[in-house]
Design an enzyme around this catalytic site. Structure first.
Site, mmCIF file in Angstrom:
data_model
loop_
_atom_site.group_PDB
_atom_site.id
_atom_site.type_symbol
_atom_site.label_atom_id
_atom_site.label_comp_id
_atom_site.label_asym_id
_atom_site.label_seq_id
_atom_site.Cartn_x
_atom_site.Cartn_y
_atom_site.Cartn_z
ATOM 1 N N GLY A 51 -25.728 1.907 16.033
ATOM 2 C CA GLY A 51 -24.973 0.796 16.603
ATOM 3 C C GLY A 51 -23.591 1.141 17.111
ATOM 4 O O GLY A 51 -23.276 0.955 18.271
ATOM 5 N N LYS A 72 -20.366 4.038 -6.766
ATOM 6 C CA LYS A 72 -19.815 2.729 -7.093
ATOM 7 C C LYS A 72 -19.581 2.542 -8.588
ATOM 8 O O LYS A 72 -20.386 2.933 -9.411
ATOM 9 C CB LYS A 72 -20.765 1.643 -6.606
ATOM 10 C CG LYS A 72 -20.419 1.104 -5.239
ATOM 11 C CD LYS A 72 -21.581 0.325 -4.690
ATOM 12 C CE LYS A 72 -21.962 -0.806 -5.600
ATOM 13 N NZ LYS A 72 -21.113 -1.988 -5.481
ATOM 14 N N ARG A 131 0.818 -1.216 0.000
ATOM 15 C CA ARG A 131 0.000 0.000 0.000
ATOM 16 C C ARG A 131 0.858 1.275 0.000
ATOM 17 O O ARG A 131 0.537 2.259 0.656
ATOM 18 C CB ARG A 131 -0.965 -0.004 1.207
ATOM 19 C CG ARG A 131 -2.117 -0.977 1.033
ATOM 20 C CD ARG A 131 -3.052 -0.936 2.214
ATOM 21 N NE ARG A 131 -2.380 -1.327 3.438
ATOM 22 C CZ ARG A 131 -2.758 -0.989 4.661
ATOM 23 N NH1 ARG A 131 -3.823 -0.234 4.821
ATOM 24 N NH2 ARG A 131 -2.084 -1.395 5.708
ATOM 25 N N GLU A 132 1.950 1.235 -0.764
ATOM 26 C CA GLU A 132 2.843 2.396 -0.807
ATOM 27 C C GLU A 132 2.130 3.644 -1.332
ATOM 28 O O GLU A 132 2.439 4.762 -0.903
ATOM 29 C CB GLU A 132 4.049 2.104 -1.715
ATOM 30 C CG GLU A 132 5.027 1.067 -1.172
ATOM 31 C CD GLU A 132 4.674 -0.370 -1.587
ATOM 32 O OE1 GLU A 132 3.511 -0.624 -1.973
ATOM 33 O OE2 GLU A 132 5.565 -1.226 -1.532
ATOM 34 N N HIS A 178 -21.418 11.827 8.738
ATOM 35 C CA HIS A 178 -20.177 12.073 8.008
ATOM 36 C C HIS A 178 -19.745 13.530 8.084
ATOM 37 O O HIS A 178 -18.758 13.918 7.481
ATOM 38 C CB HIS A 178 -20.296 11.590 6.568
ATOM 39 C CG HIS A 178 -20.290 10.087 6.500
ATOM 40 N ND1 HIS A 178 -21.441 9.341 6.554
ATOM 41 C CD2 HIS A 178 -19.267 9.206 6.480
ATOM 42 C CE1 HIS A 178 -21.116 8.061 6.529
ATOM 43 N NE2 HIS A 178 -19.813 7.948 6.495
HETATM 44 N N1 GLN Z 1 -24.223 -1.080 12.912
HETATM 45 C C1 GLN Z 1 -23.208 -0.559 12.046
HETATM 46 C C2 GLN Z 1 -22.569 0.646 12.710
HETATM 47 O O1 GLN Z 1 -23.243 1.324 13.435
HETATM 48 C C3 GLN Z 1 -23.789 -0.137 10.709
HETATM 49 C C4 GLN Z 1 -22.725 0.363 9.760
HETATM 50 C C5 GLN Z 1 -23.192 0.639 8.342
HETATM 51 O O2 GLN Z 1 -24.333 0.885 8.066
HETATM 52 N N2 GLN Z 1 -22.302 0.644 7.395
HETATM 53 O O3 GLN Z 1 -21.411 0.951 12.462
#
Ligand code: GLN
Ligand code: ZN
Length: 751
Positions: free
Chosen positions: A421, A110, A17-18, A683
């Site tokens: 989660g 994607k 992974r350089e 995010h």
């Molecule tokens: N339960 C996961 C989390 O909370 C769900 C992640 C995801 O949707 N990519 O990180």
């Protein structure tokens, strides 16, 4: 006849992974542009040399990149959106890739049905002038190493447009691009290349027929330059487009013989005798060594249909890691049947020799022996197979229909609040795992440390006033890896990195055998978390389809059978969680959509087994147990019927970025189950205000009956810091309370 070999692209992140390291050091300011560029060129040169040493006759060059090859072509062709035009050079390039000083980056999405992500070009009315000099320099560097074996890889104009966001008419865009591509081919011809690969994977979309006129006119122009063109298609068959595509004015057509029905199309429609066929027969998207009998018989069928062949991988090898030999921690019988990029190069050469009638018996015998040893090492598990054979429709069905079971499920206040989660995976948490691995921490000490994180997390959630809690997922590295490591039939590499986007790489697990669950995977942490609070703690699982779609699957049984096997293992986990007292279980399926076939006519058959797998995993739940699922960063509008058929009691979705579009799609379709409309964008590092969150929630109220609404962030909080997460969740709870009070006072005033 001597058959040749060729490649359509190679891994480009470096064996260690350089490239990732060079880029990240540069972004951080720890190195300069010159050092970064030089280290990426060194990797590129090394990768050419590897292909040369393996004996590849025509080596695809020019696909290495500082971030993304689609972005590279957008920039070369002058597709620079106005917001970047004050910038230049690398600065501008990385601003387009990652954003800069408030200028938003291009969107990322994607690449076909792979797990690679490309930057979506935006084509505005006026393009900047084209500049191919970096590409031509690359080609010259390649020629200095591999001579006239160097074949430039060019992303085709129609595919590029098809994947871009267009702010001008299609015809106008085509005519602008056409001239630029003609110039490019003329320049390449001057540099002395003998052939050019033009990649047009968009030809495999089911609707390619609509683009027929564009392809025909553009390729007529390109052919006029007089440089032989290898038109490369991959990821699926040409479908109805086959007869006219093979007659486009190019010298070679490259087809993928590992996916879709190209062999059948070839046999039915034939192939123009004067053309060359690029036979993409070594699977560029999976990690298994070829099975000699199967592949030679396919090759033979192809040879019966046409005779000018080149042997090649089905697509660029960027989708597989570099070298299976590095995986010394894997058992020999497994490692010996793995084939990463370097092994695939050898396979190409041997297959070409076999197809040319040379004696390669010894090599073929070795492969067969290795496969036989593998079968012995990983025999079928009769009990799993029997369980699958004996599946009944009842196992895919919750005991009661939704309305009836809802009545016996937990009662919560209106606008119940929860999270998806994970909570922050701080460097301290990650360090625990490193220490455990190094033996510096005993298993018991590791668990104690995880438990301390869980206790802290429960306390903070209670303080924030959330209604439904989670344990925080501190013990998980990654939502697929964590489960895969506890299931039999999954293997993990140490160096098996593939590029996901830019400098981000992932190491997909390899499914190699029947999947079973030797013991409970999440029960201990769940029980501990639940013991600390009187509120409900959700059990957290990753769904079978996501597990499958983010792994390299085996090829001796179908993907649907593999999904069902994983589902059975998860079914056992759901049953155990329930026995342990779990009242709500969330099974995440963020990658459900990622497995969608490229041709819409194949969607239903995929979705039918994918949804069945989810149902198989969850239907064991009692009526009283509430099943949640979570999906993010994908569109729902066109698969809403299938999402309904998941029959989850609660669906939480990402929304804060897509401006509630997903919510509208779901409510527009009359979805009757409960919906958690992700109102806090995980995010973004900013803490959303109560007002902002209330506003988001009101959009929910305008579109859904109040009883159907949950309140949650739009994804896991893993990548955030506690200092942002705590105030954000507190604001989220306040927003829910505000709306609760409103409906109460409305109810009162109505009497
Ligand atoms: N339960 C996961 C989390 O909370 C769900 C992640 C995801 O949707 N990519 O990180
Ligand atoms: Zn998510």
């Amino acid at each position: 006849m001597n058959m040749q070999t060729q490649t359509l692209g190679y891994p480009r992140i470096g064996k260690k992974r350089e490239v990732k390291k060079a880029l990240e050091a540069y972004w951080k300011g720890d190195s300069n542009a010159e050092t970064m560029v030089q280290s990426i060129r060194d990797i590129e040169a090394n990768d050419w040399q590897t292909q040369l040493n393996a004996g590849i006759d025509r080596i695809g060059v020019g696909d290495a990149t500082f971030y993304d090859h689609v972005l590279d072509w957008a920039v070369r062709l002058g597709m620079i959106p106005k917001r970047f035009r004050d910038l230049s050079g690398l600065d501008r390039y990385f601003a387009m890739a990652r954003g800069k000083d408030g200028i938003p980056a291009l969107e990322m999405t994607k690449w076909f049905d792979t797990n690679y992500h490309y930057m979506v070009p935006e084509i505005e009315e006026s393009l900047e002038s084209a500049d191919f000099s970096d590409f031509l320099d690359t080609v010259k560097r390649a020629q200095s190493i591999v001579g006239d074996r160097a074949v430039p890889i060019v992303l085709g104009p129609i595919t590029l447009l098809r994947l871009s966001r267009l702010n001008l008419e299609w015809e106008e865009a085509i005519s602008q691009l056409r001239d630029r591509y003609v110039q490019l081919l003329e320049k390449l011809k001057k540099v002395g290349v003998t052939e050019v690969q033009i990649h047009e994977p968009a030809l495999v979309f089911g609707n390619a027929i609509n683009l027929r006129a564009s392809y025909q006119s553009v390729y007529a122009n390109l052919a006029g330059v007089g440089l032989p063109i290898n038109l490369a298609t991959y990821f699926d068959d040409l479908g109805q487009a086959y007869p006219w595509v093979v007659n486009l004015p190019v010298t070679t057509i490259s087809l993928d013989f590992t996916r879709g029905n190209n062999l059948d199309l070839l046999q039915r429609h034939g192939f123009p005798a004067e053309k060359h066929l690029g036979v993409g027969i070594v699977d560029a998207r999976n990690v298994w060594k070829v099975r000699p009998d199967e592949i030679l018989s396919t090759l033979e069928s192809i040879q019966k249909a046409t005779s000018n062949l080149t042997i090649q991988p089905s697509a660029s090898l960027q989708f597989v890691p570099y070298d299976a030999k590095q995986e010394t921690k894997l058992p020999d019988p497994l490692r010996n049947v793995l084939s990463f990029a370097e092994q695939k190069l050898d396979e190409l050469v041997i297959l070409a020799r076999a197809a040319s009638g040379e004696d390669v018996e010894q090599q073929l015998a070795t492969w067969k022996r290795q496969w036989a040893a593998f079968t012995e090492f990983s025999p079928a598990n009769p009990s799993v197979q029997e369980r699958l054979r004996n599946l009944t429709a009842k196992e895919l069905e919750r005991p009661l229909p939704y309305e009836q079971r809802r009545a016996v499920q937990p009662d919560l206040p209106a606008f119940p609040t929860t999270t998806i989660g994970s909570f922050p995976q701080t460097s301290e948490v990650r360090k625990l795992r490193v220490q455990l691995k190094r033996g510096e921490l005993s298993e018991a000490d590791y668990q104690r440390a995880i438990d301390a994180e869980i206790a802290n997390c429960i306390q903070l959630q209670e303080e924030a006033g959330l209604d439904v809690l989670v344990h925080g997922e501190f013990e998980r590295t990654d939502m697929v890896e964590f489960f895969g490591q506890q299931l039999s039939g999954f293997a993990f590499t140490t160096q098996g990195w593939v590029q996901s986007y830019g400098s981000r790489c992932v190491r997909p697990p390899i499914i190699y055998g029947d999947v079973t669950r030797p013991q409970p995977m999440t029960v201990r942490e769940f029980k501990y978390a639940q013991s600390l609070t009187s509120k409900i703690v959700k059990g957290m699982l990753t769904g079978p389809v996501t597990m499958l779609n983010w792994s390299f699957p085996r090829t001796d049984i179908s993907r649907s059978d593999q999904a069902m096997q994983i589902a059975l293992a998860l079914q056992d986990e759901v049953a155990d969680l329930q026995v342990a007292g779990s009242k709500m279980i969330q099974m995440d399926e963020p990658a459900l959509r990622e497995g969608l076939p490229l041709k819409p006519e194949r969607w239903n058959s995929y979705l039918s087994w994918a949804v069945d797998a989810f149902r198989l995993a969850t239907s064991i739940a009692n009526s009283q147990t509430q099943i949640h699922t979570h999906m993010c960063y994908s569109e729902f509008g066109d698969i809403i019927d299938h999402i309904e058929r998941l029959d989850a009691d609660v669906l939480s979705i990402e929304n804060s970025r897509s401006n509630n579009e997903t919510l509208f799609e779901i409510t527009g379709a009359g979805y009757k189950h409960e919906v958690g409309n992700g109102i806090y964008d995980v995010h973004s590092p900013s803490v959303p205000s109560v007002e902002q969150l209330v506003k988001q929630l009101r959009t929910g109220v305008e579109n859904l009956p109040v009883q159907q609404i949950w309140v949650n962030p739009d994804c896991g909080l893993k990548t955030r810091g506690w200092e942002e997460v705590i105030p954000s969740l507190k604001n989220m709870v306040k927003a829910a309370q505000t709306l609760r009070q409103e409906i109460e006072s409305n109810a009162k005033s109505r009497g």
